[in-house]
Write an enzyme that holds these catalytic residues in place. Structure first.
Site, PDB file in Angstrom:
ATOM      1  N   GLU A  48       0.836  -1.197   0.000  1.00  0.00           N
ATOM      2  CA  GLU A  48       0.000   0.000   0.000  1.00  0.00           C
ATOM      3  C   GLU A  48       0.871   1.247   0.000  1.00  0.00           C
ATOM      4  O   GLU A  48       1.808   1.353   0.795  1.00  0.00           O
ATOM      5  CB  GLU A  48      -0.891   0.048   1.241  1.00  0.00           C
ATOM      6  CG  GLU A  48      -1.935  -1.051   1.328  1.00  0.00           C
ATOM      7  CD  GLU A  48      -2.784  -0.944   2.582  1.00  0.00           C
ATOM      8  OE1 GLU A  48      -3.937  -1.397   2.542  1.00  0.00           O
ATOM      9  OE2 GLU A  48      -2.297  -0.415   3.605  1.00  0.00           O
ATOM     10  N   CYS A  49       0.566   2.180  -0.872  1.00  0.00           N
ATOM     11  CA  CYS A  49       1.144   3.522  -0.878  1.00  0.00           C
ATOM     12  C   CYS A  49       2.677   3.489  -0.835  1.00  0.00           C
ATOM     13  O   CYS A  49       3.314   3.202  -1.827  1.00  0.00           O
ATOM     14  CB  CYS A  49       0.564   4.357   0.265  1.00  0.00           C
ATOM     15  SG  CYS A  49       0.742   6.142   0.016  1.00  0.00           S
ATOM     16  N   GLY A  50       3.292   3.771   0.318  1.00  0.00           N
ATOM     17  CA  GLY A  50       4.742   3.737   0.399  1.00  0.00           C
ATOM     18  C   GLY A  50       5.310   2.384   0.017  1.00  0.00           C
ATOM     19  O   GLY A  50       6.404   2.285  -0.549  1.00  0.00           O
TER      20      GLY A  50
END
Length: 469
Positions: A336-338
């Protein structure tokens, strides 16, 4: 199957008149001061924020949980509260933005909505720097705005001294009729470090402990803790639902969770659901470890700040090599994301410097100077993935400054819809790899956690049968 129990759960919401008034400082001060007095304390955070709960955890010694009425729904908020709120201690619930600020013009997603759902008294934090009697008008407006919200007391921040405090306290109590329970002084040493996504995570800055200790000492000296406890204990008993997330099943698979200064954005509810469906969670550090944890059956890369630590991440060649080999062997990976940023070919910073990453996904994540696609998202899966079949509906949140250039659109994972009605394709899924900018909250769809564990268990069975890496 959930059932309803009526229970006393002492609780208090600490909210601000607006963002930046010092509610996190007040929360950390009260949590620390109460804990030093031997009170069992449990932290909660209204909204989707990751960083404030990290600070709660460091002060209380126990994980802090999010309460988000948009992500979870009203019943989900009560259920999440019931999971961990103590019956003999006190729950301190930190608000988000200003007390009445929500997703639009109504109360949805606001601190006020959560306070009303939990019938919790509110301690209102007011920044009185450069203000005296005018604070009474402000408090009076907040106290009368919504009869479903009970403002039990006021705490003042950035107070210039005893004379200033008594001047403001007298005005508020006389004009607004709300008791003032104390204050935090105007002191630069009590300021928490910040950067572009809010507070600096606790894993990065050891100095936060000094600030938290000082806040606890200040709150113990200048805030009426007996009033805090009395108000929390006066909150009425609640009819609270229970659910299965607090009951772990027998271990079916080991899932590695990336946890270090670069990766630390996780919802505690996600871990509860993974354990419930049979996951044993083991932490690892992409920055500091030379190899993956032994015998893992899946990897979970949460969000964080890989852009801040791009150089050490890029220079940890042994770990990157181990990760690439594991991916080739079919190890399930969810990011997720990072975490997504770490799995692409490179991260490009604001100066144009590129840092090579794992290269499991094509393209480059480039840092910009503004938030990208920020906010809540309704999510529909458009293809089968580690998280479940196409058509699966859930909810999440995006909070990032980077853009993914070179994303393979043919392998999009989701169709997302923002609170403004904007729709777009998002994420990536192909075989054992699933990644997206959206932070999912598994309370919105526990099937996501179940599917991830089942895919990890299937990999485990193949690994044990055929000896794959």
């Amino acid at each position: 199957m959930a059932h309803i129990e009526t229970q006393a759960r002492p609780r208090l919401v600490i909210a601000g008149t607006h963002s930046g008034v010092g509610k996190t400082s007040a929360v950390l001060g009260v949590l620390g001061a109460l804990r030093r007095r031997g009170v069992q304390v449990q932290g909660f955070k209204v909204g989707p924020d990751f960083i404030d709960p990290m600070y709660h955890r460091e002060v209380t010694g126990v994980p802090s949980h999010n309460l988000d009425s948009w992500l979870m729904g009203p019943e989900g908020v009560r259920r999440a509260f019931a999971r961990v709120a103590p019956t003999t201690g006190v729950s301190i619930i930190e608000g988000v933005m200003g007390l009445f600020d929500g997703r639009a013009t109504g109360p949805e997603g606001s601190t006020a909505e959560v306070a009303a759902l939990l019938q919790a008294p509110v301690l209102l934090v007011v920044d009185v720097g450069g203000m005296s009697r005018s604070a009474a008008a402000l408090v009076q407006g907040y106290a009368r705005f919504d009869p479903a919200v009970w403002i039990a007391g006021v705490a003042l921040n950035r107070v210039g001294g005893e004379r200033h405090y008594h001047l403001v306290k007298t005005a508020i109590e006389a004009q607004a009729g709300v008791p003032v329970w104390g204050y935090l002084p105007w002191d630069e040493t009590l300021v928490l470090p910040e950067r572009h996504l809010g507070l600096v995570p606790v894993e990065e800055d050891a100095a936060f402990r000094r600030v938290c200790t000082a806040l606890g000492e200040a709150a113990g000296a200048t805030i009426d803790l007996q009033a805090v406890l009395a108000s929390a204990e006066a909150a009425p008993s609640l009819e609270l639902p229970t659910d299965a997330a607090t009951t772990p099943q027998a271990t079916k698979a080991r899932i590695g969770v990336a946890r270090d200064a670069a990766f630390n954005f996780y919802y505690e509810a996600n871990f509860l659901w993974l354990r419930h469906w049979g996951a044993e969670l083991v932490e690892f550090s992409p920055m500091g470890d030379a190899e993956l944890p032994p015998d893992v059956d899946a990897l979970y890369f949460g969000g964080g700040f890989p852009e801040v630590f791009a150089k050490p991440l890029a220079e940890n060649h042994p770990f990157l090599t181990a990760l690439r080999w594991a991916h080739r062997a079919g190890l399930p990976i969810y990011a997720e994301c990072g975490g997504l940023m770490y799995l692409v070919e490179a991260i490009q910073d604001g100066a144009g410097t590129r840092y090579p990453m794992a290269g499991l996904l094509p393209g480059v994540c480039r840092l910009t100077d503004r938030l990208q696609n920020f906010g809540y998202k309704e999510v529909v899966s458009v293809r089968d993935s580690l998280l479940g079949p196409a058509g699966l509906r859930t909810r999440g949140h995006e909070f990032h400054y980077s853009v993914w250039e070179g994303r393979p659109t043919a392998s999009s994972l989701y169709r997302t819809r923002s609170s403004h009605g904007d729709e777009r394709d998002e994420g990536y899924s192909d075989g054992p790899l699933t990644a997206s900018y959206v932070h999912l909250h598994f309370d919105t769809c526990p099937q996501v956690a179940r599917s991830l564990v089942e895919n990890a268990a299937a990999y485990r069975e193949r690994r044990l049968r055929y000896g794959s890496a």
